[in-house]
Design an enzyme around this catalytic site. Structure first.
Site, mmCIF file in Angstrom:
data_model
loop_
_atom_site.group_PDB
_atom_site.id
_atom_site.type_symbol
_atom_site.label_atom_id
_atom_site.label_comp_id
_atom_site.label_asym_id
_atom_site.label_seq_id
_atom_site.Cartn_x
_atom_site.Cartn_y
_atom_site.Cartn_z
ATOM 1 N N GLU A 91 0.609 -1.292 -0.155
ATOM 2 C CA GLU A 91 0.277 0.119 0.050
ATOM 3 C C GLU A 91 0.442 1.452 0.393
ATOM 4 O O GLU A 91 0.596 2.263 -0.471
ATOM 5 C CB GLU A 91 -0.946 -0.007 1.323
ATOM 6 C CG GLU A 91 -1.871 -1.132 1.230
ATOM 7 C CD GLU A 91 -0.874 -2.189 2.384
ATOM 8 O OE1 GLU A 91 -2.141 -2.634 2.382
ATOM 9 O OE2 GLU A 91 0.045 -2.365 2.650
ATOM 10 N N CYS A 115 0.102 1.292 7.515
ATOM 11 C CA CYS A 115 0.141 1.894 6.185
ATOM 12 C C CYS A 115 -1.592 2.926 6.138
ATOM 13 O O CYS A 115 -2.325 3.112 5.497
ATOM 14 C CB CYS A 115 -1.032 1.125 5.523
ATOM 15 S SG CYS A 115 0.715 0.136 4.288
#
Length: 131
Positions: free
Chosen positions: A56, A90
């Site tokens: 991500e 993330c």
């Protein structure tokens, strides 16, 4: 709600390119920017574990490198059961750019969990950018 096919295919391609010699846990991510650009990211491990980057984060870094600053939706693809969710770091990185974006977590069996960045990280840390 299923993941958009174009993003799912891009996430699977990124998954194949993951560099995971230590954990052997591949992750592929693909996001669609507000302009419609599809950006991919794979997790990249490092022998110094703190330097490892998640898929991500790789996708967000690629998006910013392209000059874009927000995305509409993201697919995170893994082989895990159930589908894996973005880690806490993330979640914060995603919230920096698009707190209302959709996040589709998909595994190899096609099981899909869809939520938003805000639902993954309520109360995300925020500072007001300086001018």
């Amino acid at each position: 709600m299923g993941a958009p096919q174009e993003l799912l295919e891009a996430a699977k391609e990124a998954f194949e390119n993951a560099y995971v010699p230590y954990s052997h846990f591949r992750v592929g991510a693909a996001l669609r920017t507000a302009r419609g650009t599809v950006v991919k990211g794979a997790n990249v491990e490092n022998t110094s574990f703190g330097l490892t980057r998640c898929a991500e984060q790789s996708a967000i870094q690629a998006m910013v490198t392209l000059g874009e600053r927000d995305f509409e939706e993201l697919v995170v693809y893994t082989e895990s059961e159930p589908p894996s969710s973005p880690c806490g770091a993330c979640r914060q990185v995603l919230a920096e750019f698009s707190p209302n974006a959709l996040v589709h977590m998909v595994n190899r069996n096609g099981v899909t969990v869809t939520t938003t960045v805000s639902e993954l990280l309520p109360g995300a840390f925020r500072l007001e950018p300086s001018a």
